[in-house]
Design a protein around this motif. Structure first.
Motif, mmCIF file in Angstrom:
data_model
loop_
_atom_site.group_PDB
_atom_site.id
_atom_site.type_symbol
_atom_site.label_atom_id
_atom_site.label_comp_id
_atom_site.label_asym_id
_atom_site.label_seq_id
_atom_site.Cartn_x
_atom_site.Cartn_y
_atom_site.Cartn_z
ATOM 1 N N ASP A 72 8.533 2.022 -8.760
ATOM 2 C CA ASP A 72 8.888 0.605 -8.708
ATOM 3 C C ASP A 72 7.701 -0.161 -8.134
ATOM 4 O O ASP A 72 7.234 0.158 -7.035
ATOM 5 N N SER A 115 9.437 -0.319 -2.734
ATOM 6 C CA SER A 115 10.461 -0.279 -1.675
ATOM 7 C C SER A 115 10.599 1.113 -1.066
ATOM 8 O O SER A 115 10.762 1.248 0.146
ATOM 9 N N ASP A 170 12.610 7.280 -8.064
ATOM 10 C CA ASP A 170 13.289 6.022 -7.744
ATOM 11 C C ASP A 170 12.813 4.959 -8.732
ATOM 12 O O ASP A 170 11.665 4.526 -8.687
ATOM 13 N N LYS A 210 19.652 2.189 -5.057
ATOM 14 C CA LYS A 210 18.833 3.230 -5.698
ATOM 15 C C LYS A 210 17.852 3.835 -4.688
ATOM 16 O O LYS A 210 17.764 5.050 -4.553
ATOM 17 N N THR A 211 17.093 2.955 -4.044
ATOM 18 C CA THR A 211 16.039 3.430 -3.150
ATOM 19 C C THR A 211 16.625 4.161 -1.942
ATOM 20 O O THR A 211 16.148 5.238 -1.552
HETATM 21 MG MG MG Z 1 14.802 0.033 -5.109
#
Ligand code: MG
Ligand code: ADP
Length: 260
Positions: free
Chosen positions: A40, A44, A130, A16-17
Motif C-alpha cells: 500500500d 500504513s 497487506d 486490513k493492516t
Molecule cells: Mg491498510
C-alpha cells in the motif's frame, strides 16, 4: 511449504493492516517464520511496524518491483526489515503509486510480485500481503501470487456492500492468473455486539455470503485499545495482551494455522 495470504478489501478502514500485523505476529509467536509485505503506497503497515516516516526509507517494495521488471538479481534480504516481535517486513511508501502506474507498460504486469515471492518463499512459512484499498494492478499482483485471500470486513453497511466487486476480481484472477487461489474467508472486524445494528449486519453477511464463502468463526471486536495499537509499533499481544482483541486475533491465528 509456504502459505501466501493476501489481505484485501478495496474499502479503506476495515482493519486490513491491523489484521495483517496481528495475524503475522500471531503466526510468528507460534514459531513460524513470517514475512509481511506492505503493498500500500500509504505505508500504513510500515508505520504500524515502527517506520514512522516510510517515505524516507531507502529501500522498499518499489525497489523490489524495479529489480523484477529489469530482470536483475535480488540479493538475499534485499529491502527487508526486522521487527522485534520476530517478523520480517518488506516496507512500502508513496513511491508505490508511481511504480504501479509505470507497470502499465510492462509485460505480465500482474505477475511481478509473484516473481519475487517465488524467489523468497522457501525462507518463510507464511507471507502475508497487506493490500491497498483499491482493486488496481498491485492488488491483482497480490491475488495472483496468493494461496488464499482473507477479506476483513467492518460490521457496517457500506463496507459490506463493496464485497461483490472484490469477489468478482478474486474469481477473475483465479480463472485467468492463479487457479490455486482460494478464499480464506470473510473476517468481520470492529464488531460492536452491544448494538442491534452489528447483529443485523452479521446476520446479513451470513445470509448473503455464508453459503458460497466461509464467514470466519472469529469476529474481531471494536475496541479503543485496538485503535491505539496502530501508533505503538507493537502488536495487540504486547500492547493489550489480556484484552478481547488480542484473544480474537489469537483465535484467528489458530484458525489460519490449522487451515494451512
Ligand atoms: Mg491498510
Ligand atoms: P485498513 O488497512 O483496512 O484501512 P486499518 O487496519 O488501518 O484498516 O484500520 C483502520 C483504523 O481502525 C485504524 O485507525 C485502526 O487503528 C482502527 N482499528 C482497527 N481494528 C480496530 C478494532 N478492532 N477496533 C477499533 N478500531 C480498530
Amino acid at each position: 511449504m509456504c502459505k501466501v495470504i493476501a489481505i484485501a478489501n478495496q474499502k479503506g478502514g476495515v482493519a486490513k493492516t491491523t489484521t495483517a500485523m496481528n495475524l503475522g505476529i500471531g503466526l510468528a509467536n507460534k514459531g513460524n517464520k513470517v514475512l509481511l509485505i506492505d503493498n500500500d503506497p500509504q505505508g500504513s503497515l510500515s508505520i504500524c511496524m515502527g517506520y514512522k516516516d516510510p517515505d524516507s526509507l531507502e529501500l522498499t517494495i518499489v525497489d523490489v518491483i524495479e529489480k523484477i521488471v529489469n530482470e536483475e538479481d535480488i540479493p538475499e534480504g534485499f529491502a527487508i526489515m526486522h521487527h522485534s516481535e520476530n517478523v520480517d517486513l518488506l516496507p512500502s511508501n508513496i513511491g508505490l503509486s508511481a511504480a504501479e502506474v509505470s507497470l502499465v507498460n510492462v509485460m505480465s504486469r500482474e505477475l511481478v510480485l509473484r516473481d519475487y515471492v517465488e524467489q523468497i518463499k522457501d525462507q518463510y512459512s507464511y507471507i502475508i500481503i497487506d493490500c491497498m484499498p483499491s482493486l488496481g494492478v498491485m492488488t491483482v499482483n497480490a491475488l495472483a501470487c496468493a494461496d488464499t485471500c482473507l477479506i476483513p470486513c467492518a460490521a457496517a453497511f457500506l463496507p459490506v456492500k463493496g464485497l461483490q466487486a472484490l469477489l468478482k476480481t478474486i474469481y477473475t484472477v483465479k480463472r485467468r492468473l492463479n487457479s490455486k487461489l482460494e478464499i480464506e474467508g470473510i473476517l468481520l472486524t470492529m464488531v460492536d455486539k452491544r448494538t442491534n445494528y452489528a447483529k443485523e449486519i452479521i446476520a446479513e453477511v451470513n445470509e448473503v455470503y455464508g453459503k458460497s464463502l466461509r464467514v470466519l468463526p472469529t469476529e474481531i471486536p471494536l475496541s479503543i485499545r485496538a485503535s491505539e495499537t496502530s501508533a505503538m509499533s507493537k502488536s495487540i499481544y504486547e500492547y493489550d495482551p489480556k484484552g478481547k482483541v488480542a484473544s480474537a486475533y489469537s483465535e484467528l491465528t489458530d484458525f489460519v494455522a490449522d487451515n494451512s
